[in-house]
Design a protein around this motif. Structure first.
Motif: not given
Ligand SMILES: Cc1cc2nc3c(=O)[nH]c(=O)nc-3n(C[C@H](O)[C@H](O)[C@H](O)COP(=O)(O)OP(=O)(O)OC[C@H]3O[C@@H](n4cnc5c(N)ncnc54)[C@H](O)[C@@H]3O)c2cc1C
Length: 489
Positions: A46, A187, A207-208
């Motif tokens: 994150k 991310h 992760s984006l």
């Protein structure tokens, strides 16, 4: 959407060390190793410091309540670290007095509090500003609206307030000076880990943008994923991980700054004999925390109605004349303490706040537990081992240097935030999401915290077309900016 290229494209093929988890613990180890000249990569699934390390009570402290548990070594270490960070990062933390009001019927009368606070000052090697014991009259002079029934006096001692998210971010930047061979990207998620003799292969995914992946290698891998340790490590079959945590959720509320008539922080006892803090900040009052067992997915938790009632009820007991209600809450947040299982304690509050280091394979290291305050020393055992393995000498004082780089916007100030400063932050601080820009870089936990004349929406709307080229927006953030209606017009 036309975003900046994924940072995965900038990754090298090989690093000395990959640190997985960019909360304060991962940030501290990453800095230590980078300052020792190792080429490291720090990744987080994150935004950096978007989980526990921005959800603390925002204190650097020795932990006065650990004295009751006779945990003197933890208190000694934490007090020394607190006083060190007051010197190393005076722009991110400051010393503050704490009032600890004492009432008849408490299990600790005033004389016992006096002994405890004397020990607290002693354990700081007398670097703490010395405590005082206040009479009932003196306490009420300082806090006139405090419940005076059965009040006998108060202990007044000193700890520190910190912007927890900013300190973590600055510890990360400090590792990225020009000559450093280290890199840090948010991310980026670790999908697969293969331990092959002395080398580890790591398959990483953005992760984006899940289409972008890359496999890299590293001599050592460190997991500093706090409360997510058991969930993540159980995924990697080679590691044969047995769960080690007893996770505990803690929630806070932010009250309007004028909701209580207090000038400084208070340490108060709850009805169920825990302690909680009421801490005034420039634009709001922080109240917390709760302590409940939690299981499952720990990302982005929020307080339950019961937790909110619990906090409000406990404050009301101390301020009976103030008509406090849930309407006075500006926002709230929760975090999960990464407590290590303790077979001697069934109560979460009793579980020791120690950290532990594990080595499931000879080049895989795992760290969990501990406190924010002691992050610098917590990771030293792992850093030392890795630096010595590289036949370099390890200097445990290396991380005692002042932070060299500062965030573009500093906390504790009502800075004028303009479009220019926003683009400056994005360019210099590797921001990837709007949520990160708002919460951690600008320091605005929710739009309701914004106290300036121009509204947040007014500020961001005109620059939205440019921002959307470089940042990711959640649906909620888009709604905040009323983007949908703009786009449709
Ligand atoms: C309510 C509460 C109040 C507290 N108050 C204080 C206080 O006042 N003072 C104090 O000293 N301590 C306090 N603590 C303790 C302190 O906040 C924590 O010990 C500390 O922040 C933990 O940091 P961490 O880096 O281990 O975990 P985190 O900050 O949670 O960092 C772990 C990181 O790992 C990342 N991650 C997870 N899974 C993956 C994955 N698969 N791949 C990559 N990254 C991943 C997460 O996104 C996260 O950023 C408090 C804790 C709580 C919960």
């Amino acid at each position: 959407m036309n975003k900046l290229p994924s940072p995965i494209h900038s990754l090298k093929d090989h690093y000395d060390v990959v640190v997985v988890g960019g909360g304060i613990v991962g940030a501290g180890i990453f800095r230590d190793l980078s300052l020792h000249g190792l080429h490291c990569l720090l990744i987080d699934k994150k935004d950096f410091t978007s989980q526990t390390s921005q959800s603390s009570s925002k204190m650097l402290h020795g932990g006065i309540r650990y004295l009751e548990k006779l945990d003197f070594s933890l208190v000694w270490e934490a007090l020394h670290e607190k006083n060190l960070w007051l010197e190393l990062a005076p722009h991110l933390c400051y010393e503050s007095s704490f009032h600890f009001p004492i009432y008849k019927g408490f299990n600790k009368p005033l004389w016992m509090v006096k002994i405890g606070l004397s020990l607290y000052d002693f354990l700081s090697s007398y670097k703490n500003t010395p405590h005082k014991i206040l009479s009932k009259k003196e306490v009420l002079n300082s806090i006139p609206s405090l419940n005076n029934e059965n009040l006998t006096g108060a202990g007044l001692y000193y700890d520190a307030i910190v912007d927890d998210a900013k300190l973590t971010l600055e510890v990360i930047y400090d590792s990225l000076k020009e000559a450093s061979g280290s890199q840090a990207f948010s991310h980026i998620e670790l999908e697969k880990l293969e331990v092959q003799g002395i080398k580890n292969n790591l398959q990483l995914k953005d992760s984006l943008n899940s289409e972008v992946t890359k496999t890299i290698s590293a001599d050592d891998v460190i997991f500093s994923v706090g409360p997510f340790t058991d969930n993540l490590l159980s995924k990697f079959k080679d590691l044969k991980w047995d769960p080690v945590l007893s996770p505990s959720k803690g929630s806070h509320i932010w009250l309007r700054a004028d909701a209580l008539d207090i000038k400084g922080p208070l340490l108060l006892r709850t009805k169920d004999n825990r302690v909680f803090f009421v801490i005034p900040w420039p634009n709001a009052i922080l109240v917390g925390t709760t302590e409940t067992k939690v299981e499952g997915n720990f990302f982005n938790l929020s307080p339950t109605p019961d937790e909110v009632h619990y906090l409000i009820d406990n404050i009301k007991k101390y301020f009976p004349k103030i008509m406090l209600s849930e309407k006075d809450i500006i926002s709230s947040f929760s975090g999960v303490r990464p407590l290590i299982k303790d077979s001697n304690s069934s109560e979460l509050g009793e579980v020791k706040r120690e950290h532990k280091v594990y080595q499931p394979k000879h080049n895989i290291h795992v760290i969990a537990g501990g406190k924010y305050t002691t992050f610098r020393t917590m990771g030293q055992e792992i850093s030392r081992k890795i630096v010595l393995k590289k036949e370099l000498s390890y200097n445990s004082n290396m991380t005692k240097q002042k932070l060299r780089q500062k965030s573009c916007i500093l906390p504790f100030k009502e800075d004028e935030i303009t479009a220019d400063t926003i683009f400056n932050i994005i360019e210099k601080e590797n921001v990837r999401t709007f949520d990160d820009l708002l919460k951690r870089r600008i320091g605005c936990p929710s739009p309701r915290h914004w106290n300036k004349k121009t509204s947040l929406v007014d500020l961001f709307k005109p620059i939205y077309p440019e921002l959307k080229n470089v940042l990711y927006f959640s649906d909620e953030d888009k709604k905040l900016l009323e983007v949908e209606s703009d786009v449709n017009h």
